[in-house]
Enzyme design. Structure first.
Site, PDB file in Angstrom:
ATOM      1  CE  LYS A  50      -2.390   1.678   3.722  1.00 44.19           C
ATOM      2  NZ  LYS A  50      -2.250   3.143   3.770  1.00 44.19           N
ATOM      3  CG  ASP A  77      -4.742   4.520   1.335  1.00 45.95           C
ATOM      4  OD1 ASP A  77      -5.885   4.933   1.101  1.00 45.95           O
ATOM      5  OD2 ASP A  77      -4.265   4.434   2.487  1.00 45.95           O
ATOM      6  CE  LYS A  79      -7.920   6.727   3.542  1.00 45.88           C
ATOM      7  NZ  LYS A  79      -6.476   6.464   3.590  1.00 45.88           N
ATOM      8  CG  ASP A  82     -11.698  17.460  -6.607  1.00 39.67           C
ATOM      9  OD1 ASP A  82     -12.578  18.285  -6.967  1.00 39.67           O
ATOM     10  OD2 ASP A  82     -10.515  17.777  -6.385  1.00 39.67           O
ATOM     11  CB  THR A 141     -11.494   4.129  11.797  1.00 42.79           C
ATOM     12  OG1 THR A 141     -10.200   4.288  11.223  1.00 42.79           O
ATOM     13  CG2 THR A 141     -12.236   3.025  11.099  1.00 42.79           C
ATOM     14  NE  ARG A 232       1.833   1.771  13.343  1.00 43.80           N
ATOM     15  CZ  ARG A 232       0.988   2.561  13.978  1.00 43.80           C
ATOM     16  NH1 ARG A 232       1.438   3.443  14.839  1.00 43.80           N
ATOM     17  NH2 ARG A 232      -0.306   2.476  13.761  1.00 43.80           N
TER      18      ARG A 232
HETATM   19  O1  C5P Z   1       0.846   0.289  11.254  1.00 43.07           O
HETATM   20  P1  C5P Z   1      -0.606  -0.069  11.091  1.00 43.07           P
HETATM   21  O2  C5P Z   1      -0.854  -1.539  10.872  1.00 43.07           O
HETATM   22  O3  C5P Z   1      -1.476   0.522  12.186  1.00 43.07           O
HETATM   23  O4  C5P Z   1      -1.006   0.659   9.722  1.00 43.07           O
HETATM   24  C1  C5P Z   1      -2.326   0.655   9.236  1.00 43.07           C
HETATM   25  C2  C5P Z   1      -2.398   1.355   7.928  1.00 43.07           C
HETATM   26  O5  C5P Z   1      -3.782   1.442   7.548  1.00 43.07           O
HETATM   27  C3  C5P Z   1      -1.874   2.785   7.925  1.00 43.07           C
HETATM   28  O6  C5P Z   1      -1.355   3.070   6.606  1.00 43.07           O
HETATM   29  C4  C5P Z   1      -3.116   3.613   8.171  1.00 43.07           C
HETATM   30  O7  C5P Z   1      -3.018   4.908   7.651  1.00 43.07           O
HETATM   31  C5  C5P Z   1      -4.167   2.798   7.433  1.00 43.07           C
HETATM   32  N1  C5P Z   1      -5.541   2.989   7.887  1.00 43.07           N
HETATM   33  C6  C5P Z   1      -5.928   2.789   9.200  1.00 43.07           C
HETATM   34  N2  C5P Z   1      -7.235   2.981   9.570  1.00 43.07           N
HETATM   35  C7  C5P Z   1      -8.124   3.376   8.657  1.00 43.07           C
HETATM   36  C8  C5P Z   1      -7.756   3.567   7.330  1.00 43.07           C
HETATM   37  C9  C5P Z   1      -6.425   3.367   6.965  1.00 43.07           C
HETATM   38  O8  C5P Z   1      -5.133   2.409  10.030  1.00 43.07           O
HETATM   39  N3  C5P Z   1      -9.377   3.523   9.008  1.00 43.07           N
END
Ligand code: C5P
Length: 255
Positions: A50, A77, A79, A82, A141, A232
């Protein structure tokens, strides 16, 4: 200026056996060089990737092209949100780039969603390539009940998310991004075939970081998720390849 067509990405070729990895690794790196060094260690059969706004603003489409050339499925990603014509043009450009999945905000409304879908389909046909998956973002979220009320919405975030996912399905989009906690309700409401892409995934025993409603990879898939966005727990692991392999093994065992 006439632009040369991008090559058909590996994920779209019919002469190559296709794998469908469930894990999408979130490349949340500030430095694209660091991100590419990380990508070099990964196997396209084990995960998709992503790419988000930060890397795209810093480095543009080149790293995406390189990932696609190396055989990775790329979820762009960005998003988009517009007016319909602008979103349609952006979706066409992403399709020409050869991404496997892209997303738009469902709150752009029906006309924008249909324009996006038609643009992706038309551009893919022009390139004789399969259509990338077009995914809706429903309610971020990060927004709570107080935030959505302040925006003028009278429903709870969960019911707005369901309403927007239904709108996206009705406009012919392929799926939605949602919390893994919401996936069972969306799967029940929208049936099989509508792709659910879920962040907030944490293997048992790993740090929650700043995610609040976390679900394990196995539970997310069992709850109806199709693809798991994981950052992460893989990118910051002492051994990222082993962390990814462990997650993939847990999904095979659960299947
Ligand atoms: O490190 P982690 O597993 O928390 O990363 C989750 C990824 O998903 C990040 O790129 C974050 O921006 C994205 N994301 C999220 N919650 C959302 C939409 C996207 O954590 N509702």
């Amino acid at each position: 200026m006439a632009m040369s067509p991008e090559p058909i990405p590996l994920y779209a070729r019919t002469d190559v056996m296709q794998v469908d990895p469930k894990v999408i690794v979130a490349l949340d790196f500030a430095d694209p060089t660091q991100a590419m060094a990380f990508v070099d260690r990964l196997d396209p059969a084990a995960c998709a990737l992503k790419v988000g706004k930060e890397m795209f603003v810093v480095a543009g489409p080149e790293p995406v092209r390189r990932m696609i050339e190396r055989g990775f499925r790329v979820f762009l990603d960005l998003k988009f949100h517009d007016i319909p014509n602008t979103v349609a043009q952006a979706c066409a450009a992403a399709t020409r780039l050869g991404v496997w999945m892209l997303n738009v905000h469902a709150t752009g409304g029906r006309t924008m969603l249909v324009a996006a879908r038609e643009s992706v389909a038309r551009t893919a046909t022009e390139r004789s390539a399969p259509r990338p998956l077009l995914i809706a973002v429903t309610v971020l979220t990060s927004l709570g009940a107080g935030d959505v009320a302040e925006l003028g919405f009278t429903e709870a975030p969960e019911s707005i998310a369901l309403r927007l996912a239904r709108l996206a399905a009705d406009c012919g989009l392929d799926g939605a991004v949602c919390s893994a906690v919401e996936a069972p309700a969306l799967r029940h409401a929208l049936g099989a075939g509508f792709k659910l892409v879920t962040p907030g995934i944490r293997p048992a025993g790993s740090a929650a970081d700043d995610q609040s409603r976390i679900v394990t990879p196995e539970a997310a898939i069992a709850g109806g998720a199709d693809y798991l966005v994981i950052g992460r727990p893989i990118t910051q692991a002492a051994d990222p390849l082993e962390a990814l392999a462990r997650i993939n093994r847990s999904l095979e065992v659960a299947a």
